[in-house]
Enzyme design. Structure first.
Site, PDB file in Angstrom:
ATOM      1  N   GLU A   1       2.367 -12.005   6.013  1.00 41.51           N
ATOM      2  CA  GLU A   1       2.696 -10.656   5.547  1.00 41.51           C
ATOM      3  C   GLU A   1       1.725  -9.635   6.137  1.00 41.51           C
ATOM      4  OE1 GLU A   1       5.390  -9.998   4.100  1.00 41.51           O
ATOM      5  OE2 GLU A   1       5.974 -12.015   3.549  1.00 41.51           O
TER       6      GLU A   1
ATOM      7  N   TRP B   1       2.696  -9.079   9.550  1.00 44.70           N
ATOM      8  CA  TRP B   1       3.951  -8.301   9.628  1.00 44.70           C
ATOM      9  C   TRP B   1       3.602  -6.813   9.718  1.00 44.70           C
ATOM     10  CZ3 TRP B   1       8.839 -10.729   9.551  1.00 44.70           C
ATOM     11  CH2 TRP B   1       9.902  -9.841   9.684  1.00 44.70           C
TER      12      TRP B   1
ATOM     13  N   TRP C   1      27.337   7.794  10.131  1.00 45.51           N
ATOM     14  CA  TRP C   1      26.823   7.786   8.763  1.00 45.51           C
ATOM     15  C   TRP C   1      27.605   8.801   7.925  1.00 45.51           C
ATOM     16  CZ3 TRP C   1      23.845   3.784   8.003  1.00 45.51           C
ATOM     17  CH2 TRP C   1      23.011   3.314   9.020  1.00 45.51           C
TER      18      TRP C   1
ATOM     19  N   ASN D   1       8.925  -5.599  -2.999  1.00 46.17           N
ATOM     20  CA  ASN D   1       9.517  -5.759  -1.669  1.00 46.17           C
ATOM     21  C   ASN D   1      10.989  -6.191  -1.714  1.00 46.17           C
ATOM     22  OD1 ASN D   1       9.396  -5.981   1.292  1.00 46.17           O
ATOM     23  ND2 ASN D   1       9.656  -8.164   0.881  1.00 46.17           N
TER      24      ASN D   1
ATOM     25  N   TRP E   1      19.738   5.766   7.301  1.00 41.33           N
ATOM     26  CA  TRP E   1      18.458   5.186   6.878  1.00 41.33           C
ATOM     27  C   TRP E   1      17.343   6.234   6.852  1.00 41.33           C
ATOM     28  CZ3 TRP E   1      14.483   5.669  10.315  1.00 41.33           C
ATOM     29  CH2 TRP E   1      14.800   5.833  11.668  1.00 41.33           C
TER      30      TRP E   1
ATOM     31  N   TRP F   1      12.710   0.270   7.172  1.00 41.87           N
ATOM     32  CA  TRP F   1      14.011   0.914   6.929  1.00 41.87           C
ATOM     33  C   TRP F   1      14.974   0.597   8.063  1.00 41.87           C
ATOM     34  CZ3 TRP F   1      16.949   2.789   3.252  1.00 41.87           C
ATOM     35  CH2 TRP F   1      16.354   3.075   2.021  1.00 41.87           C
TER      36      TRP F   1
HETATM   37  P1  FAD Z   1       2.127  -8.510  -0.627  1.00 36.83           P
HETATM   38  O1  FAD Z   1       3.309  -9.411  -0.756  1.00 36.83           O
HETATM   39  O2  FAD Z   1       0.968  -8.843  -1.444  1.00 36.83           O
HETATM   40  O3  FAD Z   1       1.722  -8.526   0.915  1.00 36.83           O
HETATM   41  C1  FAD Z   1       0.384  -8.281   1.365  1.00 36.83           C
HETATM   42  C2  FAD Z   1       0.389  -7.140   2.351  1.00 36.83           C
HETATM   43  O4  FAD Z   1       1.130  -7.493   3.506  1.00 36.83           O
HETATM   44  C3  FAD Z   1       1.011  -5.865   1.836  1.00 36.83           C
HETATM   45  O5  FAD Z   1       0.109  -5.102   1.080  1.00 36.83           O
HETATM   46  C4  FAD Z   1       1.427  -5.169   3.122  1.00 36.83           C
HETATM   47  O6  FAD Z   1       0.359  -4.467   3.702  1.00 36.83           O
HETATM   48  C5  FAD Z   1       1.786  -6.341   4.017  1.00 36.83           C
HETATM   49  N1  FAD Z   1       3.225  -6.554   3.983  1.00 36.83           N
HETATM   50  C6  FAD Z   1       3.933  -7.330   3.157  1.00 36.83           C
HETATM   51  N2  FAD Z   1       5.249  -7.304   3.474  1.00 36.83           N
HETATM   52  C7  FAD Z   1       5.345  -6.461   4.519  1.00 36.83           C
HETATM   53  C8  FAD Z   1       6.438  -6.005   5.312  1.00 36.83           C
HETATM   54  N3  FAD Z   1       7.694  -6.411   5.114  1.00 36.83           N
HETATM   55  N4  FAD Z   1       6.170  -5.116   6.285  1.00 36.83           N
HETATM   56  C9  FAD Z   1       4.913  -4.694   6.528  1.00 36.83           C
HETATM   57  N5  FAD Z   1       3.842  -5.102   5.826  1.00 36.83           N
HETATM   58  C10 FAD Z   1       4.061  -5.975   4.846  1.00 36.83           C
HETATM   59  N6  FAD Z   1       5.044  -1.521   3.140  1.00 36.83           N
HETATM   60  C11 FAD Z   1       4.073  -0.599   3.215  1.00 36.83           C
HETATM   61  O7  FAD Z   1       2.889  -0.948   3.180  1.00 36.83           O
HETATM   62  N7  FAD Z   1       4.381   0.731   3.321  1.00 36.83           N
HETATM   63  C12 FAD Z   1       5.667   1.168   3.348  1.00 36.83           C
HETATM   64  O8  FAD Z   1       5.890   2.367   3.470  1.00 36.83           O
HETATM   65  C13 FAD Z   1       6.704   0.214   3.239  1.00 36.83           C
HETATM   66  N8  FAD Z   1       8.010   0.606   3.214  1.00 36.83           N
HETATM   67  C14 FAD Z   1       8.992  -0.341   3.117  1.00 36.83           C
HETATM   68  C15 FAD Z   1      10.334   0.066   3.126  1.00 36.83           C
HETATM   69  C16 FAD Z   1      11.351  -0.868   3.032  1.00 36.83           C
HETATM   70  C17 FAD Z   1      12.793  -0.420   3.075  1.00 36.83           C
HETATM   71  C18 FAD Z   1      11.034  -2.238   2.927  1.00 36.83           C
HETATM   72  C19 FAD Z   1      12.114  -3.279   2.823  1.00 36.83           C
HETATM   73  C20 FAD Z   1       9.715  -2.660   2.921  1.00 36.83           C
HETATM   74  C21 FAD Z   1       8.679  -1.728   3.027  1.00 36.83           C
HETATM   75  N9  FAD Z   1       7.319  -2.114   3.023  1.00 36.83           N
HETATM   76  C22 FAD Z   1       6.338  -1.163   3.136  1.00 36.83           C
HETATM   77  C23 FAD Z   1       6.937  -3.546   3.057  1.00 36.83           C
HETATM   78  C24 FAD Z   1       6.692  -4.200   1.699  1.00 36.83           C
HETATM   79  O9  FAD Z   1       7.740  -3.913   0.819  1.00 36.83           O
HETATM   80  C25 FAD Z   1       5.375  -3.786   1.061  1.00 36.83           C
HETATM   81  O10 FAD Z   1       4.319  -3.904   1.996  1.00 36.83           O
HETATM   82  C26 FAD Z   1       5.047  -4.686  -0.126  1.00 36.83           C
HETATM   83  O11 FAD Z   1       6.074  -4.632  -1.084  1.00 36.83           O
HETATM   84  C27 FAD Z   1       3.746  -4.224  -0.732  1.00 36.83           C
HETATM   85  O12 FAD Z   1       3.441  -4.966  -1.872  1.00 36.83           O
HETATM   86  P2  FAD Z   1       2.180  -5.911  -1.903  1.00 36.83           P
HETATM   87  O13 FAD Z   1       0.992  -5.200  -1.383  1.00 36.83           O
HETATM   88  O14 FAD Z   1       2.074  -6.469  -3.266  1.00 36.83           O
HETATM   89  O15 FAD Z   1       2.621  -7.035  -0.862  1.00 36.83           O
END
Ligand code: FAD
Length: 489
Positions: free
Chosen positions: A289, A292, A320, A355, A373, A396
């Protein structure tokens, strides 16, 4: 002493301006650590720049977070004998002004990767010329974009090979926070944070944010420790449960740089190697993650305007729908699909969304409602505390199907089965959609399918206390697939 020698000596002894941006921390902050090591005077500077060309204005939730995070960071700097200078306006003007005012001979900062910020950083360096040395550091992503290349020298557009590549290369260890910073003869004049009016007042909608979050480096470190100590062990399964607090919730911390990804990675690894009950799968998934996030930054760096342009240009011709009313219904969490509404209300109340639910609401907007989007991305940008220039835009586009390594357009999330699978008891829905609090678990995911008796017993009157579905998912799915045929190519 010749003029040239004099300038050389001054450069060696003069103050260093450390330009702080999305890195509001003392720990593992290379420009600060290196500046402290030199023993030279250090001037930490933060510029709130919403004026330079191409820079995106901050969202409302961003402003709230930034205010508190700056307050906390300024206090940490005072703790090591330093001061944060605040300026608002065009970054280039203010950085040059501070360099001039302090007689600084060196500028340090962490690299940024979006097109507008890169332009600003290059312009500053150019304007400073040879009299001031500029050094850029790697602070906020684990792998520099130029360092990860495909065999043919290009950049990765698919995540798994990117992950494989970076898994085989290492990166630096986190750096300790400086114990002290030498003061300049005088700190430059600073603006007052409260004059920036970053906090909402009329009305103050930030109560839900205050309840959930404490911005700042100390709270970020505590959350990381809590996650590693209590949640990492069950992360693999727990991360898919929206109703539970089982993910790291580090996203706003990483967004604002209150914690570095290097520190997050190393701390989690250290726990995993000490504690044998933490499964390999859990630590691997957490690392994936974090990487990612790096992948999104790589796409941003190489592609450019991810917030505006379809990564896959076939989507440039996608038709759209324009419906201000439907968009508003979605933002307010009144679509009649409980899991979608719960997610949108969680976002509004807390500045964050799980997420899994981000994917569900994103799919609903772009596929069930066929709304662009970019409209969803803008709403998230305004309301998320973690709204990130790389991850929000890239994710997105991933959901919409226009992104790199996107989910295929024909994979349209079913909001009912997703809800049944990931919120089986309906606890998440009950938290954010209290109108449905008394619905039984089996009926809560699609109230319009429930019998009259069940609805009456739960005190739900569809169309009165809770909306009827805005679209029929089956029909909306068909409409989306037909629209997609036109751009399939
Ligand atoms: P955890 O599951 O604990 O993951 C640890 C860290 O890994 C996160 O804090 C984050 O930095 C990174 N991470 C995890 N999943 C992703 C992912 N899919 N993409 C990129 N990094 C990831 N994340 C953001 O940080 N900022 C955003 O603006 C953002 N917008 C999103 C919009 C959409 C439509 C979607 C589907 C996802 C988006 N995410 C975004 C990714 C993800 O949803 C969040 O990072 C995550 O929910 C944050 O929660 P957490 O810190 O508890 O994640």
């Amino acid at each position: 002493m010749s003029k040239r020698e004099k300038r050389g000596q001054e450069a060696f002894e003069g103050p260093i301006v450390v330009w702080i941006r999305d890195d509001l921390r003392l720990d593992d902050n290379p420009p600060l650590a290196h500046a402290a090591e030199t023993g030279r005077p250090v001037v930490p500077l933060f510029v709130l720049d919403e004026e330079s060309t191409g820079v995106r204005s901050l969202g409302g939730a961003h402003r709230w977070w930034l205010h508190h995070s700056l307050e906390s960071f300024a206090s940490s700097l005072r703790g090591i004998g330093s001061e944060l200078t605040l300026r608002r306006g065009k970054a280039e003007d203010h950085v040059l002004d501070i360099i001039e005012a302090t007689g600084a001979t060196t500028l340090f900062f962490n690299r940024r990767y979006d097109p507008a910020s890169r332009k600003i950083d290059d312009a500053v360096e150019k304007a400073l010329g040879e009299d001031v040395s500029v050094e850029r550091f790697t602070g906020n992503i684990l792998h520099e974009p130029e360092a990860v290349q495909t065999k043919s020298g290009g950049y990765y557009k698919v995540y798994t090979p990117f992950w494989k590549n970076v898994s085989e290369t290492g990166f630096r260890d986190p750096m300790d926070p400086p114990k002290g910073l030498k003061q300049p003869d005088a700190f430059p004049k600073s603006e007052k944070l409260k004059d920036w009016d970053l906090l909402p007042t009329k009305p103050d909608w930030s109560g839900g944010l205050r309840d959930l979050w404490t911005p700042g480096e100390t709270a970020a470190q505590e959350r990381l420790e809590h996650f590693c100590d209590e949640l990492l062990e069950g992360y693999e399964a727990g991360r898919e449960r929206p109703c539970a607090d089982e993910t790291s919730r580090l996203s706003p911390r990483l967004r604002w740089g209150e914690i570095s990804p290097f520190r997050a990675w190393h701390t989690a690894n250290a726990y995993a190697s000490r504690r044998k009950t933490i499964p390999d799968a859990a630590i691997r998934t957490f690392r994936r993650e974090l990487v990612w996030r790096d992948f999104n930054y790589h796409l941003l760096y190489h592609f450019g305007r991810l917030e505006a342009d379809n990564f896959n240009d076939r989507f440039d011709n996608f038709s759209w729908r324009t419906s201000a009313a439907d968009l508003k219904t979605w933002t307010k969490g009144l679509t009649g699909y409980p899991i979608v509404d719960a997610g949108m209300r969680q976002l509004w109340q807390t500045g964050w969304m799980h997420n899994r639910v981000r994917m569900i609401v994103g799919s609903f907007l772009t596929k069930d409602l066929l709304i662009d989007w970019r409209d969803g991305e803008s709403w998230f940008w305004d309301t998320l505390v973690d709204g990130d220039i790389a991850s929000n835009t890239s994710q997105w586009q991933w959901v919409a199907g226009s992104g790199a390594d996107a989910q295929p357009f024909f994979r349209i999330f079913n909001p009912i089965t997703q809800s049944e699978k990931f919120d089986p008891k309906g606890d998440y829905i009950r938290t954010y959609v209290p109108e449905l609090r008394d619905m039984p678990a089996k009926a809560i995911h699609a109230p319009w399918e429930a019998g009259k008796d069940i609805l009456a017993k739960a005190g739900v009157r569809l169309g009165v206390t809770y909306p009827k579905p805005i679209v029929d998912h089956g029909e909306a799915r068909q409409r989306a697939l037909e629209a997609y045929q036109a751009v399939k190519g």
